[in-house]
Scaffold this motif. Structure first.
Motif, PDB file in Angstrom:
ATOM      1  N   ARG A 226     -44.497 -30.129 -52.262  1.00  0.00           N
ATOM      2  CA  ARG A 226     -44.431 -29.381 -53.526  1.00  0.00           C
ATOM      3  C   ARG A 226     -44.763 -27.896 -53.321  1.00  0.00           C
ATOM      4  O   ARG A 226     -44.214 -27.036 -54.003  1.00  0.00           O
ATOM      5  CB  ARG A 226     -45.339 -30.017 -54.562  1.00  0.00           C
ATOM      6  N   PHE A 227     -45.651 -27.615 -52.386  1.00  0.00           N
ATOM      7  CA  PHE A 227     -45.940 -26.226 -52.046  1.00  0.00           C
ATOM      8  C   PHE A 227     -44.676 -25.526 -51.542  1.00  0.00           C
ATOM      9  O   PHE A 227     -44.343 -24.417 -51.969  1.00  0.00           O
ATOM     10  CB  PHE A 227     -47.049 -26.162 -50.981  1.00  0.00           C
ATOM     11  N   LEU A 228     -43.949 -26.177 -50.624  1.00  0.00           N
ATOM     12  CA  LEU A 228     -42.712 -25.594 -50.103  1.00  0.00           C
ATOM     13  C   LEU A 228     -41.679 -25.401 -51.206  1.00  0.00           C
ATOM     14  O   LEU A 228     -41.005 -24.369 -51.264  1.00  0.00           O
ATOM     15  CB  LEU A 228     -42.142 -26.472 -48.984  1.00  0.00           C
TER      16      LEU A 228
ATOM     17  N   LEU B  43     -36.665 -23.299 -47.399  1.00  0.00           N
ATOM     18  CA  LEU B  43     -37.886 -23.871 -47.978  1.00  0.00           C
ATOM     19  C   LEU B  43     -37.592 -25.130 -48.787  1.00  0.00           C
ATOM     20  O   LEU B  43     -38.351 -26.106 -48.727  1.00  0.00           O
ATOM     21  CB  LEU B  43     -38.597 -22.825 -48.827  1.00  0.00           C
ATOM     22  N   ALA B  44     -36.507 -25.133 -49.548  1.00  0.00           N
ATOM     23  CA  ALA B  44     -36.159 -26.316 -50.344  1.00  0.00           C
ATOM     24  C   ALA B  44     -35.829 -27.506 -49.443  1.00  0.00           C
ATOM     25  O   ALA B  44     -36.293 -28.632 -49.686  1.00  0.00           O
ATOM     26  CB  ALA B  44     -34.984 -26.003 -51.268  1.00  0.00           C
ATOM     27  N   LEU B  45     -35.044 -27.272 -48.404  1.00  0.00           N
ATOM     28  CA  LEU B  45     -34.707 -28.364 -47.484  1.00  0.00           C
ATOM     29  C   LEU B  45     -35.946 -28.847 -46.728  1.00  0.00           C
ATOM     30  O   LEU B  45     -36.143 -30.055 -46.541  1.00  0.00           O
ATOM     31  CB  LEU B  45     -33.619 -27.913 -46.514  1.00  0.00           C
ATOM     32  N   LYS B  46     -36.803 -27.917 -46.337  1.00  0.00           N
ATOM     33  CA  LYS B  46     -38.038 -28.308 -45.668  1.00  0.00           C
ATOM     34  C   LYS B  46     -38.976 -29.059 -46.613  1.00  0.00           C
ATOM     35  O   LYS B  46     -39.725 -29.937 -46.175  1.00  0.00           O
ATOM     36  CB  LYS B  46     -38.735 -27.090 -45.062  1.00  0.00           C
ATOM     37  N   ALA B  47     -38.922 -28.756 -47.897  1.00  0.00           N
ATOM     38  CA  ALA B  47     -39.722 -29.512 -48.868  1.00  0.00           C
ATOM     39  C   ALA B  47     -39.309 -30.979 -48.845  1.00  0.00           C
ATOM     40  O   ALA B  47     -40.158 -31.877 -48.871  1.00  0.00           O
ATOM     41  CB  ALA B  47     -39.560 -28.922 -50.270  1.00  0.00           C
ATOM     42  N   TRP B  48     -38.001 -31.220 -48.818  1.00  0.00           N
ATOM     43  CA  TRP B  48     -37.518 -32.606 -48.769  1.00  0.00           C
ATOM     44  C   TRP B  48     -37.951 -33.275 -47.462  1.00  0.00           C
ATOM     45  O   TRP B  48     -38.411 -34.423 -47.462  1.00  0.00           O
ATOM     46  CB  TRP B  48     -36.003 -32.666 -48.931  1.00  0.00           C
TER      47      TRP B  48
ATOM     48  N   TRP C  98     -43.890 -29.885 -36.945  1.00  0.00           N
ATOM     49  CA  TRP C  98     -42.612 -30.496 -36.610  1.00  0.00           C
ATOM     50  C   TRP C  98     -41.461 -29.648 -37.148  1.00  0.00           C
ATOM     51  O   TRP C  98     -40.468 -29.415 -36.453  1.00  0.00           O
ATOM     52  CB  TRP C  98     -42.531 -31.926 -37.169  1.00  0.00           C
ATOM     53  N   LEU C  99     -41.595 -29.180 -38.372  1.00  0.00           N
ATOM     54  CA  LEU C  99     -40.550 -28.342 -38.967  1.00  0.00           C
ATOM     55  C   LEU C  99     -40.351 -27.063 -38.155  1.00  0.00           C
ATOM     56  O   LEU C  99     -39.215 -26.649 -37.912  1.00  0.00           O
ATOM     57  CB  LEU C  99     -40.884 -28.015 -40.419  1.00  0.00           C
ATOM     58  N   ALA C 100     -41.438 -26.457 -37.733  1.00  0.00           N
ATOM     59  CA  ALA C 100     -41.333 -25.237 -36.931  1.00  0.00           C
ATOM     60  C   ALA C 100     -40.677 -25.516 -35.582  1.00  0.00           C
ATOM     61  O   ALA C 100     -39.823 -24.753 -35.123  1.00  0.00           O
ATOM     62  CB  ALA C 100     -42.714 -24.616 -36.734  1.00  0.00           C
ATOM     63  N   ASP C 101     -41.055 -26.615 -34.950  1.00  0.00           N
ATOM     64  CA  ASP C 101     -40.536 -26.947 -33.622  1.00  0.00           C
ATOM     65  C   ASP C 101     -39.087 -27.424 -33.645  1.00  0.00           C
ATOM     66  O   ASP C 101     -38.335 -27.161 -32.712  1.00  0.00           O
ATOM     67  CB  ASP C 101     -41.392 -28.033 -32.959  1.00  0.00           C
TER      68      ASP C 101
ATOM     69  N   ALA D 159     -33.007 -27.874 -57.829  1.00  0.00           N
ATOM     70  CA  ALA D 159     -33.120 -28.894 -58.871  1.00  0.00           C
ATOM     71  C   ALA D 159     -32.984 -30.291 -58.277  1.00  0.00           C
ATOM     72  O   ALA D 159     -33.704 -31.230 -58.672  1.00  0.00           O
ATOM     73  CB  ALA D 159     -32.068 -28.671 -59.951  1.00  0.00           C
ATOM     74  N   CYS D 160     -32.098 -30.452 -57.316  1.00  0.00           N
ATOM     75  CA  CYS D 160     -31.911 -31.737 -56.655  1.00  0.00           C
ATOM     76  C   CYS D 160     -33.190 -32.170 -55.933  1.00  0.00           C
ATOM     77  O   CYS D 160     -33.650 -33.301 -56.085  1.00  0.00           O
ATOM     78  CB  CYS D 160     -30.743 -31.649 -55.679  1.00  0.00           C
ATOM     79  N   VAL D 161     -33.764 -31.254 -55.159  1.00  0.00           N
ATOM     80  CA  VAL D 161     -34.993 -31.563 -54.427  1.00  0.00           C
ATOM     81  C   VAL D 161     -36.118 -31.871 -55.416  1.00  0.00           C
ATOM     82  O   VAL D 161     -36.834 -32.866 -55.272  1.00  0.00           O
ATOM     83  CB  VAL D 161     -35.380 -30.417 -53.473  1.00  0.00           C
TER      84      VAL D 161
END
Length: 127
Positions: free
Chosen positions: A5-7, A39-44, A54-57, A121-123
């Motif tokens: 939710r932060f992302l 950011l939205a895709l990383k939130a999912w 993991w996201l960074a790597d 909105a989808c996320v």
């Protein structure tokens, strides 16, 4: 607040509305759209268990990889929002595009904020 939710909150903060986009101009607007898309895709992905490390790597600024993984993990985003990835990923992954000539197709800079809104909105609906 959970990390996913932060992302998503940060994605919303970077998402330019029509008024802001008009003041920023197309390059800066599209840079903000790219950041918010990441950011939205990383939130999912975080919602599905990915950590910041993991996201960074494994994702970094690779919008195409983030989209593919999010899709594989059930995001089911509207395919029209995929245009953001198709248009911006090659340049964003290389660190941005503020110094490049206009590389996007005609009219994309006007469509991009609405496409981003669809993705966010989808996320949000699925977190």
């Amino acid at each position: 607040m959970t990390y996913d939710r932060f992302l998503l909150d940060r994605a919303r903060a970077f998402a330019p509305d029509t008024e802001i986009a008009a003041r920023l101009g197309p390059r800066i607007t599209l840079h903000h759209v790219a950041i918010a898309t990441e950011l939205a895709l990383k939130a999912w992905l975080a919602h599905k268990g990915a950590t910041d490390e993991w996201l960074a790597d494994h994702i970094g600024h690779d919008l195409a990889r983030a989209w593919l993984l999010a899709d594989a993990l059930g995001l089911e985003a509207d395919e029209t929002a995929r245009e953001i990835v198709d248009q911006l990923d090659p340049h964003f992954r290389k660190g941005g595009f503020q110094h490049l000539r206009d590389f996007w197709t005609a009219g994309f800079e006007e469509r991009a904020p609405a496409l981003l809104g669809t993705l966010i909105a989808c996320v949000a609906a699925r977190l």
